[in-house]
Design a protein around this motif. Structure first.
Motif, PDB file in Angstrom:
ATOM      1  N   THR A 150      -5.722  -7.382   4.147  1.00  0.00           N
ATOM      2  CA  THR A 150      -5.789  -8.230   2.968  1.00  0.00           C
ATOM      3  C   THR A 150      -6.268  -9.643   3.301  1.00  0.00           C
ATOM      4  O   THR A 150      -6.534 -10.426   2.406  1.00  0.00           O
ATOM      5  N   ASN A 151      -6.353  -9.948   4.586  1.00  0.00           N
ATOM      6  CA  ASN A 151      -6.770 -11.282   4.984  1.00  0.00           C
ATOM      7  C   ASN A 151      -8.296 -11.381   5.001  1.00  0.00           C
ATOM      8  O   ASN A 151      -8.972 -10.717   5.773  1.00  0.00           O
ATOM      9  N   LEU A 152      -8.824 -12.240   4.143  1.00  0.00           N
ATOM     10  CA  LEU A 152     -10.272 -12.302   3.976  1.00  0.00           C
ATOM     11  C   LEU A 152     -11.034 -12.768   5.198  1.00  0.00           C
ATOM     12  O   LEU A 152     -12.149 -12.338   5.440  1.00  0.00           O
ATOM     13  N   THR A 153     -10.421 -13.653   5.980  1.00  0.00           N
ATOM     14  CA  THR A 153     -11.104 -14.139   7.176  1.00  0.00           C
ATOM     15  C   THR A 153     -11.341 -12.973   8.132  1.00  0.00           C
ATOM     16  O   THR A 153     -12.434 -12.810   8.686  1.00  0.00           O
ATOM     17  N   LEU A 154     -10.307 -12.125   8.286  1.00  0.00           N
ATOM     18  CA  LEU A 154     -10.439 -10.967   9.166  1.00  0.00           C
ATOM     19  C   LEU A 154     -11.454  -9.972   8.598  1.00  0.00           C
ATOM     20  O   LEU A 154     -12.269  -9.424   9.312  1.00  0.00           O
ATOM     21  N   ILE A 155     -11.396  -9.787   7.271  1.00  0.00           N
ATOM     22  CA  ILE A 155     -12.309  -8.848   6.617  1.00  0.00           C
ATOM     23  C   ILE A 155     -13.760  -9.282   6.815  1.00  0.00           C
ATOM     24  O   ILE A 155     -14.632  -8.490   7.162  1.00  0.00           O
ATOM     25  N   LYS A 156     -13.965 -10.595   6.650  1.00  0.00           N
ATOM     26  CA  LYS A 156     -15.309 -11.130   6.814  1.00  0.00           C
ATOM     27  C   LYS A 156     -15.822 -10.848   8.230  1.00  0.00           C
ATOM     28  O   LYS A 156     -16.971 -10.436   8.424  1.00  0.00           O
ATOM     29  N   GLY A 157     -14.933 -11.041   9.212  1.00  0.00           N
ATOM     30  CA  GLY A 157     -15.284 -10.777  10.607  1.00  0.00           C
ATOM     31  C   GLY A 157     -15.702  -9.325  10.812  1.00  0.00           C
ATOM     32  O   GLY A 157     -16.723  -9.045  11.449  1.00  0.00           O
ATOM     33  N   VAL A 158     -14.908  -8.410  10.240  1.00  0.00           N
ATOM     34  CA  VAL A 158     -15.203  -6.977  10.405  1.00  0.00           C
ATOM     35  C   VAL A 158     -16.547  -6.635   9.765  1.00  0.00           C
ATOM     36  O   VAL A 158     -17.355  -5.901  10.324  1.00  0.00           O
ATOM     37  N   ILE A 159     -16.810  -7.211   8.590  1.00  0.00           N
ATOM     38  CA  ILE A 159     -18.074  -6.913   7.906  1.00  0.00           C
ATOM     39  C   ILE A 159     -19.248  -7.419   8.734  1.00  0.00           C
ATOM     40  O   ILE A 159     -20.254  -6.730   8.911  1.00  0.00           O
ATOM     41  N   GLU A 160     -19.085  -8.638   9.304  1.00  0.00           N
ATOM     42  CA  GLU A 160     -20.182  -9.189  10.107  1.00  0.00           C
ATOM     43  C   GLU A 160     -20.434  -8.344  11.355  1.00  0.00           C
ATOM     44  O   GLU A 160     -21.561  -8.187  11.800  1.00  0.00           O
ATOM     45  N   LYS A 161     -19.344  -7.784  11.918  1.00  0.00           N
ATOM     46  CA  LYS A 161     -19.479  -6.999  13.144  1.00  0.00           C
ATOM     47  C   LYS A 161     -20.053  -5.600  12.867  1.00  0.00           C
ATOM     48  O   LYS A 161     -20.931  -5.128  13.569  1.00  0.00           O
TER      49      LYS A 161
END
Ligand code: TYD
Ligand code: MG
Length: 451
Positions: A150-161
């Motif tokens: 649910t943490n957007l910062t982590l989600i953003k990281g996963v999407i970028e990776k």
């Protein structure tokens, strides 16, 4: 430097901002929806009026064909305007339990089969729960990855990776941005999360589907708050106790907004309903008074549905009126027209009007059917089963023309109806149709005399 800190009140239904608490929202007129939230005003940096910002002329803009991908569900593609546009953001709203997660998981299944990579992010269910649902739906290949976060910062990281082609966020109300102090689901959080996701969608040309719950209690912010931010807004509706579901688009930057898609929820997922008219008319009673078939247009598609009315003498007090699937005020107006122009004494009668199947109709073309159903129930005269009627009714009882009469007549003919009552002015457009009797009426008096 931390921004200037203070708090404001937001309506959790529509996002109206107010400095003080209010009982009723002036924006959407809902009661008790204001919640106090900390205000995070971004620090305003002074930007130099630089020379690289330059407007363009229309002729200078290069057109690229927006790339559309089919979702594998024809009904959904139609609502989206012919497939989902790459890099767009689609909001799917609806009551809890209506089938949003199921629909999107089926979209994942179809998109993955074409070799695209999809990332499904759930903030509501565990991986096991998603797997259980996936097993009901069918087989999936390894192009689908799942993440519970649910943490957007982590989600953003996963999407970028992982660089997927499509991302599903289930649901926006569970997501949060660490930098914002309000609780997940609040107006501030929902807006901030959406704008982060929007940047991902536009920046990396990733298609993003976002689930939003519709909430009545005002505890969490509803999809209304972000309707203006996303490209497309779809609402999934239907009666939770009935098995069919209607998908409607309320906003679409890439297509028309009045198309609907019809699905049926079965044991093994959602199935498309190719002939909704037939589906809607299933179980129509025979020889019963107060029931008539109407034809309404949903975008480019005609839809036949049963309008039911029950008129009975009021036993005490004020007469009761209810309307299900049609506008309540419209029904009251039509009853007044019936009283004045045909002379029925509706004042002493209770009246209940219902569209069978729980579907919502707001096209005025169902007016004539409502009038006929009310009259039929009042007089206890059944209307011939093979009859369809459509037409808008005006205040002086006149029956006005509606759009696309020929398409409606053809749909009725296709489903085996033999008599059609329609506005007289439409007869010219329709011409002669073999095998159906067309009865053109100028006012409701003529229409009820057909009975
Ligand atoms: P769900 O997609 O979880 O709804 P939402 O995400 O909108 O809250 O679906 C909820 C309902 O659908 C649930 O009550 C079970 C039912 N269902 C079926 O009937 N058949 C199925 O194949 C699936 C997956 C769900
Ligand atoms: Mg869900």
């Amino acid at each position: 430097m931390a921004g200037k800190k203070s708090s404001v009140f937001f309506c959790q239904n529509c996002g109206y901002e107010s400095a003080k608490w209010m009982g009723q929202c002036p924006g959407c007129k809902e009661w008790n929806t204001f919640v106090e939230e900390a205000l995070n005003r971004a620090e305003v940096k002074s930007i130099k009026a630089s020379a690289d910002v330059k407007p363009s002329k229309l002729s200078e803009i290069a057109m690229t064909d927006e790339a559309r991908a089919t979702t594998g569900l024809k009904e959904l593609d139609r609502v989206l305007g012919g497939g989902v546009v790459k890099g767009s953001m689609v909001l799917v709203g609806g009551d809890p339990g209506i089938g949003k997660s199921t629909l999107l998981l089926q979209v994942c299944q179809n998109i993955c089969k074409k070799g695209f990579f999809v990332l499904y992010i759930s903030g509501e269910e565990s991986l096991q729960q998603i797997k259980l649902r996936a097993e009901r739906i069918g087989t999936f290949d390894d192009h689908l990855s799942l993440l519970c976060e649910t943490n957007l910062t982590l989600i953003k990281g996963v999407i970028e990776k992982t660089k997927p082609d499509m991302v599903i966020i289930d649901s926006i109300q569970t997501m949060f941005d660490e930098e914002i102090s309000s609780a997940p689901g609040s107006v501030t959080q929902v807006r901030a999360s959406t704008s982060v996701l929007m940047q991902i969608a536009k920046g990396s040309a990733i298609t993003v589907f976002v689930v939003g719950h519709v909430t009545k209690e005002g505890v969490v912010a509803g999809p209304r708050v972000l309707e203006h931010m996303v490209d497309t807004v779809l609402y999934f509706e239907g009666d939770r106790h009935a098995s069919y579901r209607v998908l409607r688009s309320v906003k679409n930057r890439f297509g028309s907004t009045n198309e609907i898609g019809v699905f049926e929820m079965r044991e093994t997922g959602l199935f498309e309903v190719e002939n909704p008219s037939q589906y809607m008319l299933e179980g129509k009673p025979k020889d019963a008074s107060g029931s008539v078939v109407a034809c309404s247009m949903e975008g480019s598609r005609p839809l036949l549905l049963e309008v039911q009315a029950l008129v009975s003498r009021t036993s005490f007090g004020n007469p009761r009126r209810t309307a299900n699937g049609v506008d309540y005020n419209r029904v009251n107006l039509l009853m007044a027209v019936l009283e004045k122009r045909v002379g029925l004494h509706m004042g002493d009668y209770d009246a209940y009007v219902n569209i069978a199947g729980g579907i919502k109709m707001n096209e005025p073309a169902v007016d004539l059917a409502v009038i006929m159903a009310l009259y039929s129930s009042y007089k206890e005269k059944p209307i011939d089963e093979g009859t369809v009627c459509f037409g808008e009714v005006g205040l002086s009882g006149e029956v006005r023309s509606v759009s696309m009469p020929l398409v409606r007549v053809q749909e009725a003919k296709k489903l085996g109806f033999s008599t059609i009552i329609l506005p007289k002015v439409c007869l010219k457009t329709v011409g002669k149709v073999e095998g159906v009797k067309l009865i053109g009426v100028e006012n409701i008096r003529e229409a009820v005399d057909v009975l």
